[in-house]
Design an enzyme around this catalytic site. Sequence first.
Site, PDB file in Angstrom:
ATOM      1  N   GLY A 158       0.708  -1.049   0.000  1.00 51.27           N
ATOM      2  CA  GLY A 158       0.038  -0.240  -0.038  1.00 51.27           C
ATOM      3  C   GLY A 158       0.898   1.065   0.068  1.00 51.27           C
ATOM      4  O   GLY A 158       2.202   1.091  -0.408  1.00 51.27           O
ATOM      5  N   CYS A 159       0.570   2.184   0.503  1.00 52.08           N
ATOM      6  CA  CYS A 159       1.029   3.633   0.478  1.00 52.08           C
ATOM      7  C   CYS A 159       2.313   3.293   1.156  1.00 52.08           C
ATOM      8  O   CYS A 159       2.685   2.723   2.476  1.00 52.08           O
ATOM      9  CB  CYS A 159       0.091   4.649   1.380  1.00 52.08           C
ATOM     10  SG  CYS A 159       1.029   6.198   1.553  1.00 52.08           S
ATOM     11  N   PHE A 160       3.574   3.909   0.533  1.00 53.15           N
ATOM     12  CA  PHE A 160       4.637   3.748   1.271  1.00 53.15           C
ATOM     13  C   PHE A 160       4.883   4.548   2.761  1.00 53.15           C
ATOM     14  O   PHE A 160       5.858   4.426   3.436  1.00 53.15           O
ATOM     15  CB  PHE A 160       5.960   3.730   0.428  1.00 53.15           C
ATOM     16  CG  PHE A 160       6.072   5.187  -0.436  1.00 53.15           C
ATOM     17  CD1 PHE A 160       5.442   6.293  -0.167  1.00 53.15           C
ATOM     18  CD2 PHE A 160       6.706   4.958  -1.603  1.00 53.15           C
ATOM     19  CE1 PHE A 160       5.370   7.341  -1.042  1.00 53.15           C
ATOM     20  CE2 PHE A 160       6.663   6.044  -2.495  1.00 53.15           C
ATOM     21  CZ  PHE A 160       6.120   7.179  -1.954  1.00 53.15           C
TER      22      PHE A 160
END
EC number: 1.8.4.11
Length: 322
Positions: A158-160
């Site tokens: 997902g979002c880093f």
Amino acid sequence: MLKYIDVLKFVNHGNPVARQRVVKTPEEWRAVLSPEVYEVTRLKGTERAYSAAMCSSFEPGLYACACCGTLLFDGREKFDSGTGWPSFTQPIEPGAIAYENDRSYGMRRIEALCSTCDAHLGHVFPDGPPPSGLRYCMNALSLNKIETPFEKAVLGGGCFWCTEAIFKELKGVETVESGFSGGAIANPTYREVCSGRTGHAEVVQVTFNPAEITYEDLLRIHLSTHNPTTPNQQGADVGTQYRSIILVSNNDQRRSAEKVLAEMQAIFDRPIVTEIKQLEAFYLAESEHQDFYLKHPEEGYCQAVIDPKLAKFRMLFATSRK
């Protein structure tokens, strides 16, 4: 993974941006370098073939610029080219090396330089082994070998911003960098990756000490702190750039990833869809994406998404935290 077409693009359209720059006068370089190293790195000299023991050394380690100490190559990319000079298939990251046309001695070659201090390293040729086909033919005098206990893991979930915040709290983790991997184009921007058309996933590169935390334990924590059963999605973040992915750099990591995925499947009601893929290149994201949670804990996304993930992680892995 860089290929010769990427090197040509750098030569013709501009080199990747270096993380930092080191600039000294010739007199300052002479004061800190041996005459032999100065001749090769600052005056573009070439050492004799087979003159260095480094040519036949293939033990694990990192190779840094002899002038400024910037990390340039990983020993795992070193191979016996039979040329008499140390040879590598890839730099440690795309921005570590700069490239220039070299037409000296009636030849046409591409010179490889340290992107931090412009030290002459050697040349790069398109006659290396697959899959990159590159041969970075380096002067041993331009490199210092560094023995290191650290290994690297590249993971996406997902979002880093979320993934980075979690792994930064783990014992045994030295650094966590946000970036992109798994796609088709070199040096993508955040905007390009967000378009979903590059094939890259948002990932983190974790540098860790296996004596303190194992690769398999990193994977177990990774699979426990995001949802590995939702294809191309983590919560409200939807797109291939948010897919669950493990980028492996060797067969040992692949076997470990396959083992842990099979082990963790028993915990989930739905099939794990985490992709296991060979790591070709890790591209560092822009500076504003590094340490995002630490810099912006008051941001709405941080409070609504990252805070709950961190709370779950801290509860499940309290003894693994720094």
